[in-house]
Motif scaffolding. Structure first.
Motif, PDB file in Angstrom:
ATOM      1  N   PRO A 127      26.218  39.944  48.929  1.00 57.45           N
ATOM      2  CA  PRO A 127      25.921  38.669  48.261  1.00 57.45           C
ATOM      3  C   PRO A 127      24.433  38.467  47.973  1.00 57.45           C
ATOM      4  O   PRO A 127      24.071  37.936  46.925  1.00 57.45           O
ATOM      5  N   GLN A 128      23.579  38.922  48.880  1.00 55.18           N
ATOM      6  CA  GLN A 128      22.150  38.654  48.690  1.00 55.18           C
ATOM      7  C   GLN A 128      21.585  39.395  47.476  1.00 55.18           C
ATOM      8  O   GLN A 128      20.555  39.014  46.934  1.00 55.18           O
ATOM      9  N   ASP A 129      22.252  40.475  47.052  1.00 56.72           N
ATOM     10  CA  ASP A 129      21.735  41.282  45.950  1.00 56.72           C
ATOM     11  C   ASP A 129      22.483  41.080  44.640  1.00 56.72           C
ATOM     12  O   ASP A 129      22.078  41.625  43.620  1.00 56.72           O
ATOM     13  N   MET A 130      23.594  40.361  44.694  1.00 56.27           N
ATOM     14  CA  MET A 130      24.370  40.207  43.459  1.00 56.27           C
ATOM     15  C   MET A 130      23.721  39.150  42.561  1.00 56.27           C
ATOM     16  O   MET A 130      23.575  38.007  42.952  1.00 56.27           O
ATOM     17  N   THR A 131      23.348  39.579  41.366  1.00 59.60           N
ATOM     18  CA  THR A 131      22.630  38.660  40.470  1.00 59.60           C
ATOM     19  C   THR A 131      23.530  38.228  39.312  1.00 59.60           C
ATOM     20  O   THR A 131      24.546  38.865  39.025  1.00 59.60           O
ATOM     21  N   LEU A 132      23.108  37.145  38.652  1.00 57.31           N
ATOM     22  CA  LEU A 132      23.915  36.593  37.555  1.00 57.31           C
ATOM     23  C   LEU A 132      24.117  37.594  36.427  1.00 57.31           C
ATOM     24  O   LEU A 132      25.164  37.600  35.775  1.00 57.31           O
ATOM     25  N   ASP A 133      23.093  38.454  36.200  1.00 57.81           N
ATOM     26  CA  ASP A 133      23.249  39.379  35.062  1.00 57.81           C
ATOM     27  C   ASP A 133      24.400  40.362  35.286  1.00 57.81           C
ATOM     28  O   ASP A 133      25.015  40.826  34.320  1.00 57.81           O
ATOM     29  N   VAL A 134      24.722  40.659  36.540  1.00 60.88           N
ATOM     30  CA  VAL A 134      25.881  41.533  36.811  1.00 60.88           C
ATOM     31  C   VAL A 134      27.168  40.798  36.423  1.00 60.88           C
ATOM     32  O   VAL A 134      28.045  41.348  35.738  1.00 60.88           O
ATOM     33  N   ILE A 135      27.251  39.533  36.813  1.00 59.03           N
ATOM     34  CA  ILE A 135      28.468  38.754  36.509  1.00 59.03           C
ATOM     35  C   ILE A 135      28.586  38.576  34.985  1.00 59.03           C
ATOM     36  O   ILE A 135      29.668  38.699  34.414  1.00 59.03           O
ATOM     37  N   GLU A 136      27.447  38.338  34.344  1.00 56.09           N
ATOM     38  CA  GLU A 136      27.472  38.174  32.883  1.00 56.09           C
ATOM     39  C   GLU A 136      27.879  39.479  32.187  1.00 56.09           C
ATOM     40  O   GLU A 136      28.613  39.463  31.201  1.00 56.09           O
ATOM     41  N   THR A 137      27.412  40.598  32.721  1.00 53.33           N
ATOM     42  CA  THR A 137      27.814  41.890  32.132  1.00 53.33           C
ATOM     43  C   THR A 137      29.317  42.089  32.310  1.00 53.33           C
ATOM     44  O   THR A 137      30.003  42.566  31.393  1.00 53.33           O
ATOM     45  N   MET A 138      29.828  41.706  33.482  1.00 58.06           N
ATOM     46  CA  MET A 138      31.283  41.829  33.699  1.00 58.06           C
ATOM     47  C   MET A 138      32.046  41.009  32.663  1.00 58.06           C
ATOM     48  O   MET A 138      33.063  41.453  32.126  1.00 58.06           O
ATOM     49  N   ALA A 139      31.540  39.801  32.398  1.00 56.70           N
ATOM     50  CA  ALA A 139      32.239  38.904  31.461  1.00 56.70           C
ATOM     51  C   ALA A 139      32.184  39.457  30.037  1.00 56.70           C
ATOM     52  O   ALA A 139      33.096  39.253  29.246  1.00 56.70           O
ATOM     53  N   LYS A 140      31.113  40.191  29.739  1.00 55.22           N
ATOM     54  CA  LYS A 140      30.881  40.658  28.366  1.00 55.22           C
ATOM     55  C   LYS A 140      31.818  41.817  27.984  1.00 55.22           C
ATOM     56  O   LYS A 140      32.148  41.981  26.830  1.00 55.22           O
ATOM     57  N   TYR A 141      32.189  42.629  28.946  1.00 55.73           N
ATOM     58  CA  TYR A 141      32.958  43.843  28.621  1.00 55.73           C
ATOM     59  C   TYR A 141      34.347  43.800  29.236  1.00 55.73           C
ATOM     60  O   TYR A 141      34.499  43.655  30.454  1.00 55.73           O
ATOM     61  N   LYS A 142      35.332  43.983  28.358  1.00 60.62           N
ATOM     62  CA  LYS A 142      36.726  43.886  28.782  1.00 60.62           C
ATOM     63  C   LYS A 142      37.075  45.004  29.770  1.00 60.62           C
ATOM     64  O   LYS A 142      37.940  44.838  30.629  1.00 60.62           O
ATOM     65  N   ASN A 143      36.412  46.156  29.626  1.00 58.38           N
ATOM     66  CA  ASN A 143      36.817  47.275  30.486  1.00 58.38           C
ATOM     67  C   ASN A 143      36.187  47.240  31.883  1.00 58.38           C
ATOM     68  O   ASN A 143      36.443  48.132  32.690  1.00 58.38           O
ATOM     69  N   ILE A 144      35.357  46.222  32.181  1.00 56.30           N
ATOM     70  CA  ILE A 144      34.911  46.073  33.581  1.00 56.30           C
ATOM     71  C   ILE A 144      35.936  45.184  34.277  1.00 56.30           C
ATOM     72  O   ILE A 144      36.233  44.079  33.814  1.00 56.30           O
ATOM     73  N   CYS A 145      36.483  45.682  35.360  1.00 60.52           N
ATOM     74  CA  CYS A 145      37.570  44.951  36.019  1.00 60.52           C
ATOM     75  C   CYS A 145      37.077  43.662  36.663  1.00 60.52           C
ATOM     76  O   CYS A 145      35.957  43.592  37.178  1.00 60.52           O
ATOM     77  N   ASN A 146      37.957  42.666  36.623  1.00 59.63           N
ATOM     78  CA  ASN A 146      37.605  41.344  37.164  1.00 59.63           C
ATOM     79  C   ASN A 146      37.908  41.254  38.659  1.00 59.63           C
ATOM     80  O   ASN A 146      38.824  40.554  39.084  1.00 59.63           O
ATOM     81  N   HIS A 147      37.145  41.989  39.393  1.00 60.12           N
ATOM     82  CA  HIS A 147      37.282  41.935  40.852  1.00 60.12           C
ATOM     83  C   HIS A 147      35.924  42.213  41.487  1.00 60.12           C
ATOM     84  O   HIS A 147      35.245  43.170  41.088  1.00 60.12           O
ATOM     85  N   ILE A 148      35.553  41.376  42.446  1.00 61.52           N
ATOM     86  CA  ILE A 148      34.295  41.618  43.170  1.00 61.52           C
ATOM     87  C   ILE A 148      34.600  41.640  44.668  1.00 61.52           C
ATOM     88  O   ILE A 148      35.158  40.676  45.207  1.00 61.52           O
ATOM     89  N   HIS A 149      34.242  42.749  45.284  1.00 61.59           N
ATOM     90  CA  HIS A 149      34.367  42.801  46.741  1.00 61.59           C
ATOM     91  C   HIS A 149      33.048  42.289  47.314  1.00 61.59           C
ATOM     92  O   HIS A 149      32.007  42.916  47.131  1.00 61.59           O
ATOM     93  N   LEU A 150      33.109  41.142  47.966  1.00 63.05           N
ATOM     94  CA  LEU A 150      31.894  40.422  48.334  1.00 63.05           C
ATOM     95  C   LEU A 150      31.918  40.054  49.825  1.00 63.05           C
ATOM     96  O   LEU A 150      32.133  38.897  50.193  1.00 63.05           O
ATOM     97  N   PRO A 151      31.712  41.053  50.696  1.00 65.88           N
ATOM     98  CA  PRO A 151      31.788  40.785  52.131  1.00 65.88           C
ATOM     99  C   PRO A 151      30.855  39.659  52.541  1.00 65.88           C
ATOM    100  O   PRO A 151      29.744  39.566  52.035  1.00 65.88           O
ATOM    101  N   VAL A 152      31.353  38.808  53.446  1.00 68.59           N
ATOM    102  CA  VAL A 152      30.489  37.714  53.913  1.00 68.59           C
ATOM    103  C   VAL A 152      30.274  37.813  55.425  1.00 68.59           C
ATOM    104  O   VAL A 152      29.265  37.380  55.932  1.00 68.59           O
ATOM    105  N   GLN A 153      31.261  38.355  56.129  1.00 70.88           N
ATOM    106  CA  GLN A 153      31.194  38.632  57.585  1.00 70.88           C
ATOM    107  C   GLN A 153      31.368  37.398  58.463  1.00 70.88           C
ATOM    108  O   GLN A 153      31.984  37.463  59.514  1.00 70.88           O
TER     109      GLN A 153
END
Ligand code: SAM
Length: 481
Positions: free
Chosen positions: A275-301
């Motif tokens: 979570p500390q390293d995940m930035t908005l531009d990654v999420i925006e890139t995911m939204a932009k391309y259909k072939n990036i799967c809509n799943h994020i494994h985001l351990p919180v512990q």
């Protein structure tokens, strides 16, 4: 996404296409995370050039390699049991050599040779290219060890053979090591400091996979969002890079876009995100391309700010919620999954309730949940007393698992009535009349085979679900074929 490899695959002996000229037999099995399974493919590729074909019969092997995991005590106990089994076989086949690879090799080093008398070879995760020399050593009757951790090694130049692959979905390593220093975690000690792989070699590997008919890649690293290529070297040395290197550096969002654009028909997944390293531009890139799967494994512990701090997770509960809100805003149907640890030192009932309430907020699609296991050498192992009784750890774990089950079912039920694109991966484990594949959100989907085949992208109407699996019927090919 199977971040932790399916229990049934743990320890399975891996098989590759035999090479006719190769006369020696390698039995290689892997335990632990996806990274280990991916590394075993690199090892098999190196050893194929040294005259080894894989065998799935332990008794036939000239060389037995076990790729090990140190993440929890239980993982190490499993490997020790396997070593006892090899020992029994070695009594009838004294020429057989046994080697330990991976995190446990790195953690225990030479101690392995002393403690486990049957071990001939100990090789850490950054030393696989030295295997040809090390094998020469053991062939001549000496024990061999290489556990040197590297600043540069990414195995970018090795094209891994795909072991026991379904020919559809492949793992592609993009970073090695980890700099996060979570206080519970042994990974920085066993896999070294974080370094990223040359994007060109990643693109090349993905292209090779596409040419071989693969339909999906998972970009793999302990912390993929921290990917940073600036010409090679450790992430922590980026500050010392030249202005030119900094200006031309490539971060994770860029890499994701490069991979995605280079193979628009290929599905792209990635794991794991911190979570500390995940930035908005990654999420925006995911939204932009259909072939990036809509799943994020985001351990919180943990859901408790006090415990998060003690774990050296560099974010708060509130910051995590903000990230979740942003994901949901930008990709409303994005599945989110978790890793959770119960019974970390000093964890109170109130902290545990914070974990449960965090889970209520997110309602994860699925998760990997563990009772805290003290690891020697970690900061928590050295500085914090492992003071939560096993019974309490286990009870809290069960509560977390029970709540996750409710949320998994809730998320699965939300899919009923929808038509989802499924990539067919294999026959269903329960019925040879059904296919099994995954949708973009990483849910397993089962549907009648009809005339579809493995590797097809099929639109499936979801009619029903169990806690973890969607059940449906095909309505036609998707336009991605
Ligand atoms: N960087 C990876 C990640 O964030 O997923 C860590 C990989 S580790 C193989 C996967 C999970 O194991 C962690 O997220 C954590 O939940 C769990 N884990 C790590 N150390 C642990 C420990 N000492 N006791 C219990 N679970 C642990």
């Amino acid at each position: 996404m199977e971040k932790v490899i399916d229990e049934k695959k743990q320890g399975s002996a891996l098989a590759m296409e035999p090479i006719k000229e190769n006369g020696r037999k390698l039995f290689i099995e892997s335990y632990g995370c996806q990274m280990n399974f991916s590394d075993s493919e690199i090892v098999a590729s190196i050893l194929a050039k040294e005259g080894f074909n894989t065998t799935q019969t332990l008794e036939d092997a000239d060389l037995v390699l076990v790729n090990t995991c140190s993440i929890r005590d239980k993982a190490e106990l499993t490997v020790r049991k396997r070593l006892e089994k090899y020992n029994a076989v070695k009594r009838t086949n004294p020429k057989m050599k046994v080697g330990v690879l991976g995190c446990m090799a790195e953690r225990l080093k030479e101690k392995f040779l002393e403690e486990e008398k049957i071990v001939d070879l100990v090789v850490g995760p950054d030393a696989y290219k030295d295997l040809p020399n090390l094998i020469e050593e053991i062939d001549e009757g000496r024990n061999a060890v290489n556990v040197i951790l590297s600043k540069e090694e990414t195995y970018g130049d090795i094209s891994p053979v795909r072991l026991q692959s379904n020919g559809v979905s492949a793992l592609v390593s993009i970073t090695r090591g980890c700099d996060n220093m979570c206080t519970f975690c042994v990974v920085p000690f066993t896999r070294g400091r974080e370094r990223s792989r040359n994007p060109q070699s990643i693109l090349q590997e993905v292209e090779d996979l596409a040419n071989k008919g693969y339909k999906e890649v998972t970009l793999l690293g302990q912390n993929v969002d921290s990917y940073l290529w600036y010409g090679g070297g450790l992430k922590k040395d980026f500050e010392k890079a030249t202005e030119m290197q900094k200006a031309t550096s490539v971060g994770f969002a860029q890499l994701l876009e490069m991979v995605t654009k280079s193979q628009p028909k290929m599905r792209v997944r990635f794991s794991t995100s911190n979570p500390q390293d995940m930035t908005l531009d990654v999420i925006e890139t995911m939204a932009k391309y259909k072939n990036i799967c809509n799943h994020i494994h985001l351990p919180v512990q943990s859901g408790s700010n006090r415990i998060l701090k003690k774990m050296n997770r560099l974010h708060t509960r509130e910051e995590y919620f903000e990230l979740i809100d942003n994901i949901k805003k930008i990709i409303p149907d994005c599945a989110i999954s978790q890793d959770m640890i119960t019974g970390f030192p000093t964890e109170t009932e109130e902290d545990h309730q914070d974990t449960l309430s965090l889970m209520e907020y997110v309602k994860y699609s699925f998760g990997f949940m563990f009772a805290y296991s003290e690891r020697p050498g970690t900061l928590a192992g050295r500085k914090f007393e492992d003071d939560i009784p096993e019974k309490i750890k286990k009870r809290r774990l069960q509560e977390v698992i029970d709540l996750q089950q409710i949320h998994s079912r809730h998320r699965a039920t939300q899919q009923i009535g929808k038509v989802v694109e499924v990539l067919v991966e294999r026959e269903s484990k329960k019925s040879n009349l059904h296919w099994s594949g995954r949708n973009s959100q990483s849910s397993t989907v089962i549907f009648p085979k009809e005339n579809y085949k493995i590797g097809d992208f099929v639109n499936v109407k979801i009619n029903d679900c169990t806690t973890a699996t969607l059940l449906g019927e095909a309505v036609g090919y998707s336009d991605n074929n």
